[in-house]
Design a protein around this motif. Structure first.
Motif, short mmCIF file in Angstrom:
data_model
loop_
_atom_site.label_atom_id
_atom_site.label_comp_id
_atom_site.label_asym_id
_atom_site.label_seq_id
_atom_site.Cartn_x
_atom_site.Cartn_y
_atom_site.Cartn_z
N ASP A 296 40.95 45.08 48.21
CA ASP A 296 42.39 45.35 48.29
C ASP A 296 41.80 47.12 47.71
N ILE A 297 41.23 47.17 46.76
CA ILE A 297 40.50 47.83 46.07
C ILE A 297 39.94 49.16 47.08
N VAL A 298 39.39 48.14 47.26
CA VAL A 298 38.19 49.57 48.68
C VAL A 298 38.80 50.23 49.91
N GLU A 299 39.87 49.18 50.20
CA GLU A 299 41.04 49.60 51.14
C GLU A 299 41.97 49.69 51.25
N ARG A 300 42.01 50.47 49.84
CA ARG A 300 43.33 50.93 48.60
C ARG A 300 44.84 49.32 49.48
N ARG A 301 44.66 48.67 49.48
CA ARG A 301 45.74 47.74 50.63
C ARG A 301 47.00 46.83 49.40
N LYS A 302 47.78 47.16 50.07
CA LYS A 302 48.82 46.17 48.68
C LYS A 302 48.57 44.59 48.69
N PRO A 303 48.30 44.30 47.75
CA PRO A 303 48.44 43.05 47.22
C PRO A 303 49.37 41.89 48.10
N LEU A 304 48.61 40.48 48.40
CA LEU A 304 49.27 39.89 48.75
C LEU A 304 50.80 39.33 47.46
N ALA A 305 50.03 39.18 45.80
CA ALA A 305 50.89 38.94 45.56
C ALA A 305 50.78 40.25 44.04
N SER A 306 51.86 41.27 45.44
CA SER A 306 51.50 42.52 43.98
C SER A 306 52.63 42.21 42.85
N GLY A 307 52.30 43.35 41.55
CA GLY A 307 52.96 43.57 41.03
C GLY A 307 54.29 44.00 41.08
N GLU A 308 54.68 44.76 42.28
CA GLU A 308 55.96 44.63 42.36
C GLU A 308 56.90 43.35 42.54
N ASP A 309 56.04 43.12 43.67
CA ASP A 309 57.08 41.91 44.24
C ASP A 309 56.63 40.80 43.39
N SER A 310 56.13 40.85 41.91
CA SER A 310 56.06 39.58 41.09
C SER A 310 57.30 40.13 40.46
#
Length: 344
Positions: free
Chosen positions: A313-327
């Protein structure tokens, strides 16, 4: 360039579930650890070959080679440390719960958004390979309609043996020092005697709530709830007219039992989750016309997959499966469930 990872908190979970997995990942470098217990930090550094050891998280955040951190600390200390890390420009993976109130959680998400950082929460069950198979199968069943529409669901979590298969960590018996910054352990309206139960609810049961949202819909409403302060609850979530009843209980001395069964008009999908620390995948069972089919994999560990995903996620700047925003939604639901308990 490989991200430089710092680990803040080197207890059992910090070492076994995070440090060991990140050290094994060639796509990153674990460059430093921090712990308020100096003997433990030194022992963990020696075990995992970490060159730099810091006594506080602020000292670690002053290290220019640290571009991301994993925060595995006392739950009430998690929020302040994560906020410091985000404000310093570091990507973050933190253990759950991310906070105790929706307002606290939102402040962390806003900090990550301001800095354009990856902010992931440790709902490792979303990274379970069995859960990934279930999600793909669920999408197929919804698309082709072969089992009809979803009519309801049942989830359960009966906490027991956590399934730790090996002790890949060291401990020293040191007492964690007092005096660190702690966030309030509940909303202002929550009476003090209820807060230990609320803490336990967030720590154990937020997993199955988060997983139900992952599979059934991100924004359910609460149809009904009953909470026992000692560590049990029954919660019914409404996913656009499909009710999901969650049966929750903690403190059993037996086997850990946790899962989710989705009811279709013409069949079922059951996800049987392993104990939290067991190095095995969830089992997915499809029921149709009195027959069952099991979707099996080759065997993997959700914590290992979570660690690898954080680096990617860091390398590719992806949104995490369990993002802070969603959580944030998990904290909001927990608050609402317990507010209903207070208000009767």
């Amino acid at each position: 360039m490989r991200p430089g990872i710092g680990i803040i908190g080197t207890g059992m979970v910090g070492q076994m579930c995070h440090l060991a997995n990140l050290v094994a990942n060639p796509a990153c470098r674990v460059v430093a650890i921090a712990d308020l217990r100096p003997d433990l930090a030194s022992a963990a550094a020696q075990k995992f070959g970490i060159g730099r050891v810091y006594g506080t998280h602020r000292e670690l955040l002053a290290d220019s080679e640290v571009s991301a951190v994993v925060v595995v600390t006392k739950r009430r200390a998690t929020g302040p440390i994560v906020l410091d890390a985000l404000n310093s420009g570091r990507h973050v993976l933190s253990e759950k719960p991310m906070a105790y109130t929706t307002a606290q959680a939102t402040s962390l998400v806003e900090a990550a958004r301001r800095q354009r950082l990856v902010y992931s929460i440790g709902y490792m069950k979303r990274h379970d390979a069995g859960v990934a198979r279930a999600l793909a199968e669920l999408a197929r069943l919804r698309a082709d309609g072969s089992l009809g529409r979803i009519v309801g669901a049942t989830g359960w979590c009966f906490g027991g043996d956590t399934g730790r298969s090996r002790d890949n960590f060291v401990m020293t018996g040191e007492t964690r020092p007092d005096g660190i910054e702690l966030w309030q352990d509940g909303p202002d309206w929550m009476p003090g005697p209820l807060r230990p139960g609320y803490d336990n609810f967030l720590n154990v049961f937020s997993h199955i709530i988060n997983l139900a949202r992952y599979l059934l819909g991100s924004s359910p409403t609460i149809a009904a709830s009953t909470v026992e302060i000692a560590g049990a609850a029954t919660v019914t979530l409404d996913f656009d007219g499909a009710a999901c009843e969650l049966q929750l209980s903690n403190g059993s001395e037996g086997a850990w039992r946790e899962g989710l069964r989705i009811e279709f008009e013409q069949g079922t999908m059951t996800i049987e989750l392993p104990p939290p620390f067991a190095e095995q995948e969830a089992e997915v069972i499809i029921g149709r016309d009195g027959q069952i089919a099991r979707l099996t994999g080759e065997g993997s560990w959700a914590f290992r997959r979570q660690a690898n995903a954080f680096v990617a996620d860091i390398v590719e700047r992806r949104k995490p499966l369990a993002s802070g925003e969603d959580s944030v939604a998990d904290i909001a639901l927990a608050e609402a469930i317990w507010k209903g308990q207070v208000n009767g």
